[in-house]
Write a protein that holds these residues in place. Sequence first.
Motif: not given
Length: 72
Positions: A40-67
């Motif tokens: 998921x690109x930093x700054x993207x809008x996402x839902x706030x629901x909690x899901x035990x089967x999902x992992x969001x990988x936050x990336x910057x404009x270079x495709x690097x994981x930021x958190x």
Amino acid sequence: MASSTSTETKNSWPELVGTKGEEAAATIIRENPSVKAHTVNEGSFVTFDMRRDRVRVWIDEHGVVTKAPKIG
């Protein structure tokens, strides 16, 4: 190298910060096949629901994981 004999399922991957997002997502799925990981690109809008089967990988404009990716 530590043995992986534990039955505990991994739910956070802080060691992936600074790596490429697609590689991080593949690592997460390999280490915990019960989740779906996607970038998921930093700054993207996402839902706030909690899901035990999902992992969001936050990336910057270079495709690097930021958190640290985590289940949720």
